[in-house]
Structure formats: structure tokens, C-alpha cells
Design an enzyme around this catalytic site. Structure first.
Site, PDB file in Angstrom:
ATOM      1  N   LYS A   1     -80.767  39.619  29.657  1.00 13.80           N
ATOM      2  CA  LYS A   1     -80.521  39.990  28.251  1.00 13.80           C
ATOM      3  C   LYS A   1     -80.447  41.506  28.079  1.00 13.80           C
ATOM      4  O   LYS A   1     -80.435  41.986  26.950  1.00 13.80           O
ATOM      5  CB  LYS A   1     -81.644  39.442  27.370  1.00 13.80           C
ATOM      6  CG  LYS A   1     -81.641  37.928  27.223  1.00 13.80           C
ATOM      7  CD  LYS A   1     -82.781  37.513  26.313  1.00 13.80           C
ATOM      8  CE  LYS A   1     -82.948  36.019  26.246  1.00 13.80           C
ATOM      9  NZ  LYS A   1     -84.229  35.669  25.592  1.00 13.80           N
TER      10      LYS A   1
ATOM     11  N   SER B   1     -87.974  39.270  18.376  1.00 16.35           N
ATOM     12  CA  SER B   1     -87.887  40.597  19.008  1.00 16.35           C
ATOM     13  C   SER B   1     -86.537  41.233  18.721  1.00 16.35           C
ATOM     14  O   SER B   1     -86.451  42.445  18.505  1.00 16.35           O
ATOM     15  CB  SER B   1     -88.065  40.476  20.526  1.00 16.35           C
ATOM     16  OG  SER B   1     -89.324  39.968  20.826  1.00 16.35           O
TER      17      SER B   1
ATOM     18  N   HIS C   1     -95.824  36.765  18.680  1.00 20.03           N
ATOM     19  CA  HIS C   1     -96.292  36.516  20.051  1.00 20.03           C
ATOM     20  C   HIS C   1     -97.820  36.669  20.140  1.00 20.03           C
ATOM     21  O   HIS C   1     -98.494  35.868  20.782  1.00 20.03           O
ATOM     22  CB  HIS C   1     -95.683  37.534  21.026  1.00 20.03           C
ATOM     23  CG  HIS C   1     -94.201  37.441  21.200  1.00 20.03           C
ATOM     24  ND1 HIS C   1     -93.361  38.516  21.012  1.00 20.03           N
ATOM     25  CD2 HIS C   1     -93.400  36.406  21.559  1.00 20.03           C
ATOM     26  CE1 HIS C   1     -92.115  38.161  21.260  1.00 20.03           C
ATOM     27  NE2 HIS C   1     -92.097  36.871  21.577  1.00 20.03           N
TER      28      HIS C   1
ATOM     29  N   ARG D   1     -91.003  28.374  16.285  1.00 20.19           N
ATOM     30  CA  ARG D   1     -90.937  28.983  14.951  1.00 20.19           C
ATOM     31  C   ARG D   1     -90.291  28.037  13.948  1.00 20.19           C
ATOM     32  O   ARG D   1     -90.743  27.886  12.829  1.00 20.19           O
ATOM     33  CB  ARG D   1     -90.127  30.277  15.001  1.00 20.19           C
ATOM     34  CG  ARG D   1     -90.835  31.416  15.662  1.00 20.19           C
ATOM     35  CD  ARG D   1     -89.903  32.549  15.929  1.00 20.19           C
ATOM     36  NE  ARG D   1     -88.804  32.111  16.787  1.00 20.19           N
ATOM     37  CZ  ARG D   1     -87.901  32.907  17.330  1.00 20.19           C
ATOM     38  NH1 ARG D   1     -87.950  34.187  17.097  1.00 20.19           N
ATOM     39  NH2 ARG D   1     -86.956  32.421  18.100  1.00 20.19           N
TER      40      ARG D   1
END
Ligand code: PNS
Length: 164
Positions: A41, A128, A17, A90
Site C-alpha cells: 500500500k 488510517s 486501533h 467497524r
């Protein structure tokens, strides 16, 4: 004034990030990092904790602002009076979801463009959730996240383990 918003969960912020924040901040006059609050989440860190960590790790970046938001990202981009929404890509596995989101956002607001930056190769594997899993099982996460996050995660997990 060219302004972009980089929205995300940042639970927690990783080197991947930070790489996107640094590179996109170089493209515009001001970059707003938007930290999503209404996240289903079940985040490890509260929105205020995530904002505080981001403020800490971006303090040397003079044209970067950090703010919490709730609701739709595109509404936050409009509220910030920004012309661009930034996302990092990514791998091909990100592409479907990101394209769908960018196209939906584009229908909702014709004036705002999504800019995709390809994640630098050394962070292409990083997420993450992996960081949280490695930390949870006692692994070393210092290659994935800044020291502020290492410290915050270890405090958070110690508190959680004590209350279990
Ligand atoms: O860091 P993340 O979890 O990959 O970020 C995803 C995020 C926050 C950008 C996305 O879930 C989002 O924009 N959520 C807010 C609600 C919204 O705008 N949804 C997309 C509609 S197309």
C-alpha cells in the site's frame, strides 16, 4: 498462556486501533501487535517508525508486545505461539473482506481462531487513510490519533513537502 496477535498495517495507528488493542489485551495473557512489513500500500511510515509509535502508545499496557512481521499473518500468529488472531470490525463494509480473510486463515490453520471485536461507536468512522488525507490538507487530526502520531505525521509531511 492465552496469547493473541493483532496484525495490521497501522499506518498510522489511530484511536480506533488503540481501543481494539486495549480491549483485546484484557481478554488474554499476552497480546502481540504485529506490524506488517511487506505492505504494497506504499505506507507513509516505515515499518520501524510504525513499530516505534506503537511501542510509545502502548507503553502503559503491560501485556502488550509490538513486533514487525512479513509474509502471512497466520504464519506470524503461529510463530508467536498464539491461539487467536484479533481484528476490529467497524461496519458492514469491513465484513466481506474480514470474513474471507478469517475463513482462509482458518483453512490454513485449524488451531487458530479469529476474534472480531466491534469497534467502539465513537471510532466507527475512523481509518488510517482518512487521517492521512486530513493531515495532508492541513486539517486537525488530534481527535483521531494520539499526540505521538500528530507529531510524527506533521514531521513526515513537512519533510515530504520540502522535497516536492
Ligand atoms: O490494517 P490492515 O491493512 O487492515 O491489515 C490487513 C492485514 C495486514 C491484516 C492483512 O492484509 C494481512 O494479513 N496481510 C498479510 C498477508 C496475509 O496474511 N494475507 C491474508 C491471506 S487470507
Amino acid at each position: 498462556m492465552k496469547r493473541a496477535v493483532y496484525p495490521g498495517s497501522f499506518d498510522p495507528v489511530t484511536f480506533g486501533h488503540i481501543d481494539i488493542i486495549r480491549r483485546s489485551a484484557d481478554l488474554v495473557d499476552e497480546l502481540v501487535v504485529g506490524v506488517l512489513q511487506n505492505n504494497n500500500k506504499n505506507p507513509l511510515f516505515s515499518v520501524q517508525e510504525r513499530v516505534n509509535i506503537l511501542l510509545d502508545v502502548t507503553k502503559d499496557m503491560k501485556n502488550v508486545r509490538v513486533e514487525a512481521f512479513s509474509g502471512l499473518s497466520i504464519d506470524f500468529v503461529k510463530k508467536c505461539d498464539a491461539q487467536f488472531l484479533v481484528r476490529g470490525l467497524r461496519a458492514i463494509t469491513d465484513f466481506d473482506y474480514e470474513l474471507q480473510m478469517a475463513q482462509t486463515n482458518r483453512i490454513m490453520s485449524r488451531d487458530i481462531d479469529t476474534i472480531f471485536l466491534t469497534t467502539s461507536l465513537e471510532y466507527a468512522y475512523l481509518s488510517s487513510s482518512t487521517v492521512k488525507e486530513v493531515a495532508y490538507y492541513g486539517g486537525d487530526i488530534s481527535k483521531f490519533v494520539p499526540k505521538e502520531v500528530v507529531r510524527a505525521i506533521s514531521q513526515k509531511l513537512n519533510i515530504q513537502k520540502k522535497s516536492d
